[in-house]
Enzyme design. Structure first.
Site, PDB file in Angstrom:
ATOM      1  N   THR A  31       0.831  -1.208   0.000  1.00 58.06           N
ATOM      2  CA  THR A  31       0.000   0.000   0.000  1.00 58.06           C
ATOM      3  C   THR A  31       0.867   1.260   0.000  1.00 58.06           C
ATOM      4  O   THR A  31       0.522   2.248  -0.637  1.00 58.06           O
ATOM      5  CB  THR A  31      -0.981   0.031   1.193  1.00 58.06           C
ATOM      6  OG1 THR A  31      -0.268  -0.308   2.374  1.00 58.06           O
ATOM      7  CG2 THR A  31      -2.125  -0.933   1.016  1.00 58.06           C
ATOM      8  N   HIS A 122      -0.798 -16.185  -5.022  1.00 62.27           N
ATOM      9  CA  HIS A 122      -1.960 -15.785  -5.828  1.00 62.27           C
ATOM     10  C   HIS A 122      -1.567 -15.489  -7.275  1.00 62.27           C
ATOM     11  O   HIS A 122      -2.245 -14.745  -7.966  1.00 62.27           O
ATOM     12  CB  HIS A 122      -2.652 -14.572  -5.200  1.00 62.27           C
ATOM     13  CG  HIS A 122      -3.327 -14.878  -3.889  1.00 62.27           C
ATOM     14  ND1 HIS A 122      -4.116 -13.982  -3.209  1.00 62.27           N
ATOM     15  CD2 HIS A 122      -3.338 -16.004  -3.131  1.00 62.27           C
ATOM     16  CE1 HIS A 122      -4.563 -14.534  -2.090  1.00 62.27           C
ATOM     17  NE2 HIS A 122      -4.095 -15.753  -2.021  1.00 62.27           N
ATOM     18  N   CYS A 133      -5.477 -22.543 -25.654  1.00 64.09           N
ATOM     19  CA  CYS A 133      -4.249 -23.283 -25.987  1.00 64.09           C
ATOM     20  C   CYS A 133      -3.144 -23.113 -24.955  1.00 64.09           C
ATOM     21  O   CYS A 133      -2.111 -23.765 -25.046  1.00 64.09           O
ATOM     22  CB  CYS A 133      -3.746 -22.863 -27.360  1.00 64.09           C
ATOM     23  SG  CYS A 133      -3.070 -21.195 -27.412  1.00 64.09           S
TER      24      CYS A 133
END
Ligand code: ZN
Length: 257
Positions: A31, A122, A133
Protein backbone atom coordinates in the site's frame (compact mmCIF):
# COMPACT_ATOMS: atom_id res chain seq x y z
CA UNK A 1 16.74 5.09 21.97
CA UNK A 2 13.36 5.64 20.33
CA UNK A 3 10.93 2.76 20.32
CA UNK A 4 11.30 2.12 16.59
CA UNK A 5 15.09 1.81 16.99
CA UNK A 6 14.74 -0.66 19.83
CA UNK A 7 12.18 -2.67 17.82
CA UNK A 8 14.60 -2.71 14.88
CA UNK A 9 17.33 -3.95 17.21
CA UNK A 10 15.13 -6.78 18.50
CA UNK A 11 14.01 -7.59 14.94
CA UNK A 12 17.55 -7.86 13.53
CA UNK A 13 18.77 -9.83 16.52
CA UNK A 14 16.04 -12.43 16.07
CA UNK A 15 16.53 -12.61 12.29
CA UNK A 16 20.32 -12.97 12.56
CA UNK A 17 19.96 -15.60 15.27
CA UNK A 18 17.52 -17.76 13.30
CA UNK A 19 18.79 -20.59 11.11
CA UNK A 20 16.09 -20.51 8.41
CA UNK A 21 14.00 -17.32 8.41
CA UNK A 22 11.18 -17.07 5.87
CA UNK A 23 9.02 -14.03 5.08
CA UNK A 24 5.31 -13.90 4.36
CA UNK A 25 3.80 -10.73 2.90
CA UNK A 26 0.31 -9.42 2.19
CA UNK A 27 -1.31 -6.37 0.62
CA UNK A 28 -0.12 -4.14 3.46
CA UNK A 29 3.48 -4.26 2.23
CA UNK A 30 2.47 -2.68 -1.07
CA UNK A 31 0.00 0.00 0.00
CA UNK A 32 2.92 2.36 0.65
CA UNK A 33 3.92 1.71 -2.98
CA UNK A 34 0.54 3.05 -4.05
CA UNK A 35 -1.15 -0.29 -4.75
CA UNK A 36 -4.65 -0.06 -3.27
CA UNK A 37 -5.81 -2.93 -1.11
CA UNK A 38 -9.37 -3.32 -2.27
CA UNK A 39 -10.08 -5.96 0.36
CA UNK A 40 -9.56 -3.41 3.12
CA UNK A 41 -12.06 -0.77 4.13
CA UNK A 42 -11.33 2.91 3.68
CA UNK A 43 -9.57 2.74 0.32
CA UNK A 44 -11.79 5.24 -1.47
CA UNK A 45 -13.23 4.31 -4.82
CA UNK A 46 -11.82 0.78 -4.64
CA UNK A 47 -14.09 0.22 -1.69
CA UNK A 48 -17.03 0.68 -3.99
CA UNK A 49 -15.68 -1.70 -6.61
CA UNK A 50 -17.84 -4.72 -7.26
CA UNK A 51 -15.61 -7.65 -6.21
CA UNK A 52 -17.26 -9.84 -8.86
CA UNK A 53 -15.15 -7.96 -11.44
CA UNK A 54 -12.14 -9.95 -10.22
CA UNK A 55 -14.01 -13.17 -9.54
CA UNK A 56 -13.68 -16.14 -11.86
CA UNK A 57 -17.44 -16.19 -12.57
CA UNK A 58 -17.45 -12.45 -13.21
CA UNK A 59 -14.52 -12.78 -15.59
CA UNK A 60 -16.14 -15.54 -17.64
CA UNK A 61 -19.50 -13.75 -17.70
CA UNK A 62 -18.15 -10.35 -18.68
CA UNK A 63 -14.44 -10.33 -19.60
CA UNK A 64 -14.79 -6.86 -21.16
CA UNK A 65 -15.79 -5.47 -17.77
CA UNK A 66 -12.64 -6.96 -16.23
CA UNK A 67 -10.42 -5.46 -18.93
CA UNK A 68 -12.03 -2.02 -18.48
CA UNK A 69 -11.13 -2.24 -14.78
CA UNK A 70 -7.64 -3.53 -15.62
CA UNK A 71 -7.11 -0.58 -17.97
CA UNK A 72 -7.97 1.81 -15.15
CA UNK A 73 -5.65 0.02 -12.72
CA UNK A 74 -2.79 -0.56 -15.12
CA UNK A 75 -1.16 2.88 -14.98
CA UNK A 76 -1.16 2.67 -11.15
CA UNK A 77 0.33 -0.82 -11.20
CA UNK A 78 2.95 -0.18 -13.84
CA UNK A 79 4.15 2.99 -12.10
CA UNK A 80 4.37 1.31 -8.67
CA UNK A 81 7.87 0.96 -7.25
CA UNK A 82 9.01 -1.25 -4.37
CA UNK A 83 9.27 0.50 -1.00
CA UNK A 84 11.73 0.04 1.88
CA UNK A 85 9.95 -3.11 3.07
CA UNK A 86 10.42 -4.87 -0.30
CA UNK A 87 14.05 -3.72 -0.38
CA UNK A 88 14.65 -4.88 3.19
CA UNK A 89 13.54 -8.43 2.29
CA UNK A 90 15.66 -8.43 -0.88
CA UNK A 91 18.68 -7.30 1.11
CA UNK A 92 18.10 -9.85 3.87
CA UNK A 93 17.91 -12.57 1.21
CA UNK A 94 21.14 -11.36 -0.42
CA UNK A 95 22.82 -11.58 3.00
CA UNK A 96 21.38 -15.12 3.47
CA UNK A 97 19.23 -13.83 6.33
CA UNK A 98 15.96 -14.69 4.59
CA UNK A 99 15.49 -17.97 2.71
CA UNK A 100 12.45 -16.99 0.68
CA UNK A 101 9.48 -14.68 0.42
CA UNK A 102 5.96 -16.09 0.28
CA UNK A 103 3.49 -13.47 -0.90
CA UNK A 104 -0.23 -13.04 -1.41
CA UNK A 105 0.45 -10.10 -3.73
CA UNK A 106 0.23 -10.20 -7.51
CA UNK A 107 2.11 -6.93 -8.09
CA UNK A 108 5.58 -8.39 -8.71
CA UNK A 109 7.21 -5.77 -6.45
CA UNK A 110 9.36 -8.35 -4.62
CA UNK A 111 11.05 -9.30 -7.88
CA UNK A 112 11.36 -5.63 -8.81
CA UNK A 113 13.14 -5.03 -5.48
CA UNK A 114 15.62 -7.83 -6.20
CA UNK A 115 14.21 -10.79 -4.23
CA UNK A 116 15.00 -14.05 -6.05
CA UNK A 117 13.14 -16.78 -4.18
CA UNK A 118 9.56 -15.51 -4.32
CA UNK A 119 6.52 -17.75 -3.95
CA UNK A 120 3.50 -15.96 -5.39
CA UNK A 121 0.56 -17.76 -3.78
CA UNK A 122 -1.96 -15.79 -5.83
CA UNK A 123 -0.02 -15.83 -9.09
CA UNK A 124 0.93 -12.58 -10.74
CA UNK A 125 -0.23 -9.92 -13.14
CA UNK A 126 2.96 -10.06 -15.21
CA UNK A 127 1.51 -12.51 -17.70
CA UNK A 128 -1.79 -13.64 -19.16
CA UNK A 129 -2.62 -17.09 -20.43
CA UNK A 130 -4.92 -18.29 -23.22
CA UNK A 131 -7.77 -20.33 -21.77
CA UNK A 132 -7.81 -22.38 -24.98
CA UNK A 133 -4.25 -23.28 -25.99
CA UNK A 134 -2.31 -22.08 -22.92
CA UNK A 135 -0.14 -19.61 -24.87
CA UNK A 136 1.27 -16.94 -22.56
CA UNK A 137 1.57 -13.23 -23.20
CA UNK A 138 3.11 -10.42 -21.20
CA UNK A 139 0.49 -8.23 -19.56
CA UNK A 140 2.27 -5.19 -21.01
CA UNK A 141 1.49 -6.45 -24.50
CA UNK A 142 -2.09 -7.39 -23.61
CA UNK A 143 -2.78 -4.03 -22.01
CA UNK A 144 -1.36 -2.20 -25.04
CA UNK A 145 -3.86 -4.08 -27.20
CA UNK A 146 -6.68 -3.29 -24.75
CA UNK A 147 -5.65 0.37 -24.76
CA UNK A 148 -5.93 0.26 -28.55
CA UNK A 149 -9.57 -0.80 -28.21
CA UNK A 150 -9.27 -4.60 -28.30
CA UNK A 151 -11.49 -5.41 -25.33
CA UNK A 152 -11.30 -8.16 -24.35
CA UNK A 153 -7.96 -9.00 -26.02
CA UNK A 154 -8.00 -12.50 -27.52
CA UNK A 155 -5.40 -15.17 -28.30
CA UNK A 156 -3.64 -14.80 -31.65
CA UNK A 157 -2.21 -18.33 -31.53
CA UNK A 158 -5.48 -20.27 -31.62
CA UNK A 159 -9.05 -19.44 -32.46
CA UNK A 160 -9.19 -16.19 -30.56
CA UNK A 161 -9.92 -17.59 -27.14
CA UNK A 162 -10.02 -15.48 -24.00
CA UNK A 163 -6.80 -14.41 -22.23
CA UNK A 164 -6.82 -14.51 -18.45
CA UNK A 165 -4.17 -12.86 -16.27
CA UNK A 166 -2.14 -15.45 -14.35
CA UNK A 167 -3.33 -14.00 -11.05
CA UNK A 168 -5.72 -15.97 -8.85
CA UNK A 169 -9.22 -14.50 -9.07
CA UNK A 170 -11.83 -14.74 -6.30
CA UNK A 171 -13.37 -18.20 -6.44
CA UNK A 172 -10.28 -19.74 -8.04
CA UNK A 173 -7.97 -22.30 -6.43
CA UNK A 174 -4.40 -21.35 -5.49
CA UNK A 175 -1.65 -22.75 -7.75
CA UNK A 176 -1.00 -26.05 -5.94
CA UNK A 177 2.73 -26.34 -6.67
CA UNK A 178 3.50 -22.90 -5.31
CA UNK A 179 1.43 -23.55 -2.21
CA UNK A 180 3.18 -26.86 -1.53
CA UNK A 181 6.60 -25.27 -2.02
CA UNK A 182 5.65 -22.47 0.36
CA UNK A 183 4.44 -24.96 2.98
CA UNK A 184 7.64 -26.99 2.66
CA UNK A 185 9.67 -23.82 3.19
CA UNK A 186 7.75 -22.86 6.33
CA UNK A 187 8.03 -26.41 7.68
CA UNK A 188 11.83 -26.07 7.48
CA UNK A 189 11.77 -22.61 9.02
CA UNK A 190 12.37 -21.54 12.60
CA UNK A 191 11.25 -17.92 12.09
CA UNK A 192 8.35 -16.55 10.09
CA UNK A 193 8.43 -12.81 9.41
CA UNK A 194 4.93 -11.60 8.55
CA UNK A 195 4.77 -8.20 6.85
CA UNK A 196 1.58 -6.38 5.88
CA UNK A 197 -0.88 -9.22 6.30
CA UNK A 198 -3.84 -9.27 8.63
CA UNK A 199 -3.50 -13.10 8.55
CA UNK A 200 -7.17 -13.55 7.86
CA UNK A 201 -7.29 -14.88 4.31
CA UNK A 202 -7.40 -18.67 4.06
CA UNK A 203 -5.34 -20.76 3.53
CA UNK A 204 -2.37 -18.41 3.94
CA UNK A 205 -3.43 -17.75 7.53
CA UNK A 206 -2.45 -21.33 8.33
CA UNK A 207 1.27 -20.53 7.92
CA UNK A 208 1.63 -19.06 11.44
CA UNK A 209 0.15 -22.28 12.84
CA UNK A 210 2.72 -24.34 10.95
CA UNK A 211 5.61 -22.33 12.37
CA UNK A 212 4.21 -22.42 15.92
CA UNK A 213 3.61 -26.17 15.79
CA UNK A 214 7.26 -26.76 14.98
CA UNK A 215 8.36 -24.49 17.82
CA UNK A 216 9.45 -21.68 15.52
CA UNK A 217 8.98 -18.00 16.19
CA UNK A 218 6.77 -15.37 14.67
CA UNK A 219 7.47 -11.71 13.93
CA UNK A 220 4.45 -9.64 12.89
CA UNK A 221 4.85 -6.23 11.25
CA UNK A 222 1.38 -4.90 10.50
CA UNK A 223 -0.44 -1.67 11.18
CA UNK A 224 -3.65 -3.45 12.17
CA UNK A 225 -4.15 -6.18 14.78
CA UNK A 226 -4.08 -9.81 13.63
CA UNK A 227 -5.45 -12.96 15.30
CA UNK A 228 -1.84 -14.08 15.96
CA UNK A 229 -0.55 -10.96 17.72
CA UNK A 230 -0.41 -12.60 21.14
CA UNK A 231 1.80 -15.38 19.74
CA UNK A 232 4.33 -13.04 18.15
CA UNK A 233 7.86 -12.98 19.60
CA UNK A 234 8.01 -9.43 18.28
CA UNK A 235 4.94 -7.41 17.36
CA UNK A 236 5.60 -4.27 15.33
CA UNK A 237 2.52 -2.15 14.77
CA UNK A 238 4.12 0.50 12.58
CA UNK A 239 3.85 1.54 8.96
CA UNK A 240 5.85 -1.24 7.34
CA UNK A 241 7.83 1.06 5.03
CA UNK A 242 8.86 3.34 7.89
CA UNK A 243 9.97 0.44 10.07
CA UNK A 244 11.83 -1.14 7.15
CA UNK A 245 13.62 2.08 6.32
CA UNK A 246 15.15 2.21 9.80
CA UNK A 247 15.85 -1.54 9.69
CA UNK A 248 17.64 -1.23 6.33
CA UNK A 249 19.78 1.63 7.58
CA UNK A 250 20.70 -0.29 10.75
CA UNK A 251 21.40 -3.48 8.80
CA UNK A 252 23.72 -1.65 6.39
CA UNK A 253 25.56 0.10 9.19
CA UNK A 254 25.92 -2.99 11.37
CA UNK A 255 27.19 -5.19 8.53
CA UNK A 256 29.65 -2.62 7.19
CA UNK A 257 32.98 -3.47 8.75
ZN1 ZN B 1 -4.82 -19.65 -27.60
Amino acid sequence: MSSINSLVGDFLELVMGASFPVAFTGAGISTESGIPDYRSPGTGRWERMDPSVVSLDGFYTDPARYYQYALEMYPIRSKAEPNHAHFLLAELEAKKLVQGVITQNVDGLHYKAGSKRVYELHGSLREAECLGCGATYSMDEIMERAKGGEIPPLCTECNGRLLKPKAVFFGEALPQNTWQEAMALVEKSDLLIVIGSSLQVSPANSLPNVIMRSGGKLIIINLMPTPYDEHAAILIREKVGEFASVALETLRTSMRI
